[in-house]
Design a protein around this motif. Sequence first.
Motif, PDB file in Angstrom:
ATOM      1  N   THR A  65      61.923  71.349  52.711  1.00  0.00           N
ATOM      2  CA  THR A  65      60.548  70.848  52.808  1.00  0.00           C
ATOM      3  C   THR A  65      60.523  69.463  53.461  1.00  0.00           C
ATOM      4  N   ILE A  66      61.487  68.624  53.107  1.00  0.00           N
ATOM      5  CA  ILE A  66      61.592  67.290  53.722  1.00  0.00           C
ATOM      6  C   ILE A  66      61.761  67.442  55.234  1.00  0.00           C
ATOM      7  N   ASN A  67      62.619  68.368  55.635  1.00  0.00           N
ATOM      8  CA  ASN A  67      62.867  68.601  57.055  1.00  0.00           C
ATOM      9  C   ASN A  67      61.594  69.040  57.773  1.00  0.00           C
ATOM     10  N   VAL A 111      65.718  58.320  56.442  1.00  0.00           N
ATOM     11  CA  VAL A 111      66.015  59.761  56.352  1.00  0.00           C
ATOM     12  C   VAL A 111      66.325  60.406  57.696  1.00  0.00           C
ATOM     13  N   ILE A 112      66.157  59.660  58.790  1.00  0.00           N
ATOM     14  CA  ILE A 112      66.300  60.283  60.106  1.00  0.00           C
ATOM     15  C   ILE A 112      67.708  60.829  60.349  1.00  0.00           C
ATOM     16  N   HIS A 113      68.752  60.102  59.908  1.00  0.00           N
ATOM     17  CA  HIS A 113      70.128  60.569  60.143  1.00  0.00           C
ATOM     18  C   HIS A 113      70.494  61.760  59.257  1.00  0.00           C
ATOM     19  N   PRO A 114      70.224  61.720  57.933  1.00  0.00           N
ATOM     20  CA  PRO A 114      70.539  62.910  57.135  1.00  0.00           C
ATOM     21  C   PRO A 114      69.729  64.138  57.546  1.00  0.00           C
ATOM     22  N   ARG A 119      69.620  69.427  60.328  1.00  0.00           N
ATOM     23  CA  ARG A 119      69.203  70.307  61.419  1.00  0.00           C
ATOM     24  C   ARG A 119      70.412  70.784  62.227  1.00  0.00           C
ATOM     25  N   SER A 120      71.340  69.872  62.487  1.00  0.00           N
ATOM     26  CA  SER A 120      72.538  70.240  63.245  1.00  0.00           C
ATOM     27  C   SER A 120      73.367  71.274  62.500  1.00  0.00           C
ATOM     28  N   LEU A 121      73.508  71.080  61.195  1.00  0.00           N
ATOM     29  CA  LEU A 121      74.289  72.020  60.387  1.00  0.00           C
ATOM     30  C   LEU A 121      73.651  73.405  60.390  1.00  0.00           C
ATOM     31  N   ASN A 126      73.612  79.014  62.405  1.00  0.00           N
ATOM     32  CA  ASN A 126      73.069  80.125  63.189  1.00  0.00           C
ATOM     33  C   ASN A 126      74.051  80.564  64.276  1.00  0.00           C
ATOM     34  N   LEU A 127      74.760  79.616  64.864  1.00  0.00           N
ATOM     35  CA  LEU A 127      75.771  79.962  65.870  1.00  0.00           C
ATOM     36  C   LEU A 127      76.875  80.809  65.249  1.00  0.00           C
TER      37      LEU A 127
END
Length: 441
Positions: A65-67, A111-114, A119-121, A126-127
């Motif tokens: 939800t934060i994302n 919160v921008i880095h976590p 998102r990257s994880l 998905n990859l």
Amino acid sequence: MRKKKAISIILIFTILFSPFITTMDATVVEASIASDYAAAEKEGKKLISTYSSFSKTITSGNLDTINQQFYTFSNSVKATEIKINKVNSKSKREKLKTAYLTPALKLRDTVIHPISEYRSLNSIKNLLIETKEEQAVKEFKKLDALKKNSAKIANGLNKNAIAELNTLDKDIGKQIAKIVRKNTAFEKPSNFIDINKPRVKLDKYYFTMVPDSKVTREELAKYTEYAEIANEGILGELGYLGDIQGMLEGLDLKIHVQDTPDKYANVGLWNFVTTGNGKGEIYLLTESAHKVKCCTSTGSNFNDAYFKDTMMHEMTHSVMYAILINKSMGWKSMYSSPAWFKEGYSEYMAVKYAANTNKLRLMIDRVIDENSIQFTDKEIKVNSVYVDGLVLMQFLHEKYSTETIHKVLMSPEPTFEKALEKEIGNMNKIKVDFQDWISKK
């Protein structure tokens, strides 16, 4: 004359009306500033509302939800910043920034880095689902830089969200590590025996074959050869331990080759039984009596490699038992050592002499994936005495040398634990060394 008159009229007009024009321009500018300020303030109030909502979401600790709300909040910050920058007054811009933009940017930066890491994880996840392994590995490596930057800034997430992020990172990391290991050539450890060297047969072997009546000559000959190879390998490994011949003089090992399964020998089941004073018996079921052909603990078939490997394992038990019980002083029973050492040593010998790098690789991977070896101040705890024992013995030999492990065996110390500490060090040292060793595997 007419030209001079026109110029005079323009000058008179300019002189008469320029104050009025200047006043009109100033009024227009002020009206524009007021309009831009009002628009910026309106956008700022929207941001305050979004700020309040996003703060509550962060407090809730739901990472997904934060994302999702981070997009809305970031867009509101950007819209407010654009509106404020349109205000044509530095003092008014600073006032608006202080009131609306500064607290919002501060919250976003925590919160921008976590969130970027999250998102990257998920992108890497998905990859992996799409089996794009090579790309997933590359993206995971890029993520390291983001993690370093994230570590330098105060993390605004609560402990539940941080724990969720760390768990996701750990799970993805395990999958990536497994892919990397799979695609990396596993070199044969330097302490493995070269199985291509010609055999040097011994003058004396310390075993007797006891076949059932229906065992064929061909099968008996095969298992006899495996026993000879095992005997040669064990003595080659331990041959310089003092009076090795004297210590093995009383060894009397009977190898029962059965064509019918029972409680001693069954599909995938061998037994070594000691009867005291260096005497022992090994029970095995022939390959032809195995009604199923698969599978061993490593997923292999019950084939020649399995029988050779297991023969070495069980015969190592018998020789180690005889050596310890006949040495002059110190701890004198294999059964007084931890089970991981007893079974691990036999597994180590079997894998080493058979140069079975595939089995060793599988067992190391299992230990890494399951984190199955744990250390306390006094002991090493394992999930499987065979799997974890093999990995521990490979570590001990690679890290501290074969000679050091033999010193533990022949130590005059009264217990295995004291012998291990004297020759290698305390559990904390072994723990640190093990973690360093396995991190490179």
